[in-house]
Design an enzyme around this catalytic site. Structure first.
Site, short mmCIF file in Angstrom:
data_model
loop_
_atom_site.label_atom_id
_atom_site.label_comp_id
_atom_site.label_asym_id
_atom_site.label_seq_id
_atom_site.Cartn_x
_atom_site.Cartn_y
_atom_site.Cartn_z
N HIS A 21 0.84 -1.20 0.00
CA HIS A 21 0.00 0.00 0.00
C HIS A 21 0.87 1.25 0.00
CE1 HIS A 21 -3.97 -1.92 0.88
NE2 HIS A 21 -3.18 -2.88 1.35
N ASP A 23 0.08 4.38 0.92
CA ASP A 23 -0.02 5.20 2.13
C ASP A 23 0.49 4.49 3.38
OD1 ASP A 23 -2.19 3.51 1.86
OD2 ASP A 23 -3.70 4.96 2.48
N HIS A 204 -8.72 -8.04 -0.99
CA HIS A 204 -8.40 -8.40 0.40
C HIS A 204 -9.50 -9.33 0.91
CE1 HIS A 204 -5.88 -4.82 0.09
NE2 HIS A 204 -5.36 -5.07 1.29
N GLU A 207 -8.67 -12.15 5.86
CA GLU A 207 -7.69 -11.56 6.79
C GLU A 207 -8.36 -11.35 8.14
OE1 GLU A 207 -4.79 -7.60 7.01
OE2 GLU A 207 -6.53 -7.60 5.70
#
Length: 359
Positions: A21, A23, A204, A207
């Site tokens: 990622h 950020d 995603h 998780e």
């Protein structure tokens, strides 16, 4: 003579990072520098204190707790210079450990607070990465993320953006954000649009929520790869489906420990996935937030889970095989990487023989 897997040797090997990622990977000093330049108020301007605030550890309690640092980082990613610089420096940091191919993901909607248009945001990130490619010899692509906990119409808008920038730097579409109680199927319209435009999909899943999340990513949203997939092990039938269809798993060990997807590294199912034959890849997720590198992630797997060199080499090749690149380009890259690995192995063995002779 066996290859000795030191950190220096793993660092030399060509690698991929398919799940990182933007950020979550901004340098601490860059955050402070941008804040000073643009008069942005941070919780603290002290590098050590800011690091304590942003970098997660084993004390992090959940995925939601893990995500708390991102709004602070994003304070300085609300202008084109900040976005370009963050992307450029990420390419520099990755290339420094011989990551040869990297797919950078982020959600442009999180960078609109100061009035930047989605198109301006997208171009700034692409420009930063392209400059990084020219300066550091790394190859990159961008994955635009929808956000689970936002209105699905926002994901649709972001999918439209990804489609518009396809073949101009964007290579895929993702769904990130808080997983629990935010099902992927709610965002199906966005994925339908992406798939109808032949865009690569990664999501995603598995998780912070169980196999049902992975099931939705696969069968409602048509994903080509699974981000994390830590809880896939809980559903043997689904695991076999993923294995049979060679759907890659983007494993991020340190991040999974921080988000409490696993209680400790030795409990991580990655070694079972590898033994069973799943297409496992190793990635950073967030270089700064998890204080890690691709090399660190491999060393963690080697030291904690006992991965041997043939397995490490196999996982590295899985990364290149799983890249969102055109097939012919992927084959060329894999052949190039295999040749480079052979040369590194040969040099390593020659060095060890010389050392042994001099003893």
């Amino acid at each position: 003579m066996k290859i000795k897997m030191t950190k220096e040797f793993i660092k030399k090997l060509p690698k991929t990072d398919l799940h990182v990622h933007l950020d979550g990977s901004v340098r601490i000093e860059t955050i402070i520098d941008l804040a000073k330049k643009y008069n942005i108020k941070l919780p603290t301007m002290d590098p050590a204190e800011l690091r304590k605030l942003l970098v997660c550890g084993e004390q992090t309690t959940s995925l939601d707790d893990y995500l708390r640092a991102f709004p602070i980082v994003n304070l300085v990613l609300q202008n084109e210079e900040g976005l370009r610089r963050a992307a450029y420096e990420l390419a520099e940091d990755a290339s420094a450990e011989n990551v040869r191919y990297m797919e950078v993901r982020y959600s442009p909607i999180l960078h609109t607070d100061q009035g930047l248009k989605l198109t301006e945001i997208s171009q700034a990130v692409i420009d930063g990465l392209k400059q990084g490619e020219r300066d550091f010899g790394i190859k990159t692509g961008v994955i635009i993320c929808g956000i689970r906990n936002m209105d699905p119409t926002t994901s649709l808008k972001l999918a439209e953006l990804a489609v518009a920038f396809k073949n101009k730097g964007v290579i895929g579409f993702d769904l990130a954000g808080g997983e629990y109680k935010h099902p992927a199927k709610d965002h199906k319209e966005a994925f339908d649009l992406a798939l109808h435009n032949n865009l690569n999909i990664t999501i995603h899943a598995g998780e912070a929520y169980g196999p049902e999340s992975i099931h939705q990513a696969l069968h409602y949203c048509g994903t080509h790869r699974i981000g994390h997939g830590t809880r896939l092990v809980e559903d043997g039938d689904l695991l076999n489906y993923v294995n049979d269809h060679r759907i890659p798993l983007e494993i991020c060990l340190t991040s999974n420990l921080h988000t409490k997807a696993v209680p400790d590294i030795r409990s991580h199912p990655i070694d079972f996935y590898i033994d069973y034959g799943l297409r496992v890849t190793i990635n950073t997720d967030n270089r700064t937030i998890s204080n890690t590198t691709v090399t660190d992630e491999y060393m963690l797997a080697i030291n904690e889970l006992g991965l041997d060199y043939p397995t490490v080499k196999y996982i590295i090749l899985n990364g290149f095989k799983s890249a969102f690149l055109p097939y012919k380009e992927r084959v060329r890259l894999i052949n190039q990487i295999l040749k480079e690995i052979d040369e590194i192995e040969e040099q390593e063995l020659k060095t060890r023989v010389k050392v042994k002779e001099n003893l």
